[in-house]
Design an enzyme around this catalytic site. Sequence first.
Site, PDB file in Angstrom:
ATOM      1  CB  ALA A 125      -7.805  -5.112 -47.235  1.00  0.00           C
ATOM      2  CG  ASP A 126      -3.331  -3.574 -49.369  1.00  0.00           C
ATOM      3  OD1 ASP A 126      -3.791  -2.820 -49.709  1.00  0.00           O
ATOM      4  OD2 ASP A 126      -2.731  -3.309 -48.427  1.00  0.00           O
ATOM      5  CG  PHE A 127      -1.551  -9.831 -50.220  1.00  0.00           C
ATOM      6  CD1 PHE A 127      -0.835 -10.010 -51.132  1.00  0.00           C
ATOM      7  CD2 PHE A 127      -1.167  -9.477 -48.770  1.00  0.00           C
ATOM      8  CE1 PHE A 127       0.573  -9.835 -51.124  1.00  0.00           C
ATOM      9  CE2 PHE A 127       0.079  -9.260 -48.947  1.00  0.00           C
ATOM     10  CZ  PHE A 127       1.102  -9.456 -49.859  1.00  0.00           C
TER      11      PHE A 127
END
Length: 402
Positions: free
Chosen positions: A173-175
């Site tokens: 989700a961060d990337f």
Amino acid sequence: MSGLLDGVRILDFSHVVTGPFATGLLADYGADVIKIESATAVEPGRRLGPFAPGAPREPDGSALFAALNRNKRSVALNLKHPRGTEIALALADRCDVLVENFSVGTMGRLGLGHERVLARNPRLVYLSMSGLGATGPRAGWVSFNVVIQALSGLMLATGRPGDPPVGISNSWADFVAGLHGAALIAAALERRDRDGHGCWIDLSQYEANVLPIGHLVLESVERGYASPRPGNRSVFAAPQGCYPCAGDDAWCAVSVTDDTAWTALVALIGDAALAVPAYRTLAGRQAHADEIDAVIERWTRSRPASDVEAALRRAGVPAAAVRTNVEALAELPRFVPSHSTMTHPVVGEIPVPPNPLHPERAARRAHRAGPRLGEHTASVLAEILGMSAETVDQLAADGVLT
């Protein structure tokens, strides 16, 4: 080598993965990224591994930090000191972009909210990347990768029916949100160059992660209920799956998208059990997916995954042996010319994260690993704010530059 973003200066207050990934991509393209951090509140990414064998488990020893923050400069600044806020504002006055991914309200409490900063520098592109955005009933939620994956529906869009929800590992989700952030900055800069106006961008990491499963969302709206988890199967291909091969945890993925590939697969395997008239159409193969998978599995189990891949590829059937992350990294130089290593004074040699825009297409080759904490404080303040060495020394003695 010149980069697409040469001359663009970014003030980076981001931390851990989401923001640093976004600004790291932009630094690859030539942007001058100035990372604001502090030894009194160490960037959490500096505490995360992996740590190289023998490297100290200290803020300057994280290989993750060194990779995500490549090509950046680090300024140590105590934002809880009034003079620290003044310096941050002065730097923002001279930047094109500001990036932060704190919880909603944090930058405002530090005196660096978008209203104040944009009032001083209306040409600035100010990107906020909170988990759930600045508005709505969940705006105040603290969120991390697993929370975003749960909220976005991703956990129930992967795996097989009946399995418990499983997220995608490695800060997916961060990337995803970071990639959206980099694209939004590029688009906002393009508009700014046309009309002269900066802006505040309120990016919700949650919304960014709904987008990749948008086709499932649309499908669910049409059906009136949530789409079942397909596992490795697809409405566009049959057979499609990941089949066990000879060896320990060895697999090969196969996707038959048309009747021509199916005919080639049947001829290659040579099993009469596949020569069924009903299997000649996509709909027929989908209706008998279990029986077909069993036949394919009998064929793959006795062969190494690399042999299965090679045989299927020669036959014109889309396939790939499943690689470990180590194997994938080893193969990158064949496909990504920019792939190389960087040397960090504490971590040592680390691989350069691949960037799909190659140097020959005007991207700057990553050449410098992430900075040591505060490594460029004096040089940045002298270069951008014109501070003398005596002033910098006094600020350090006063606890502002820490």
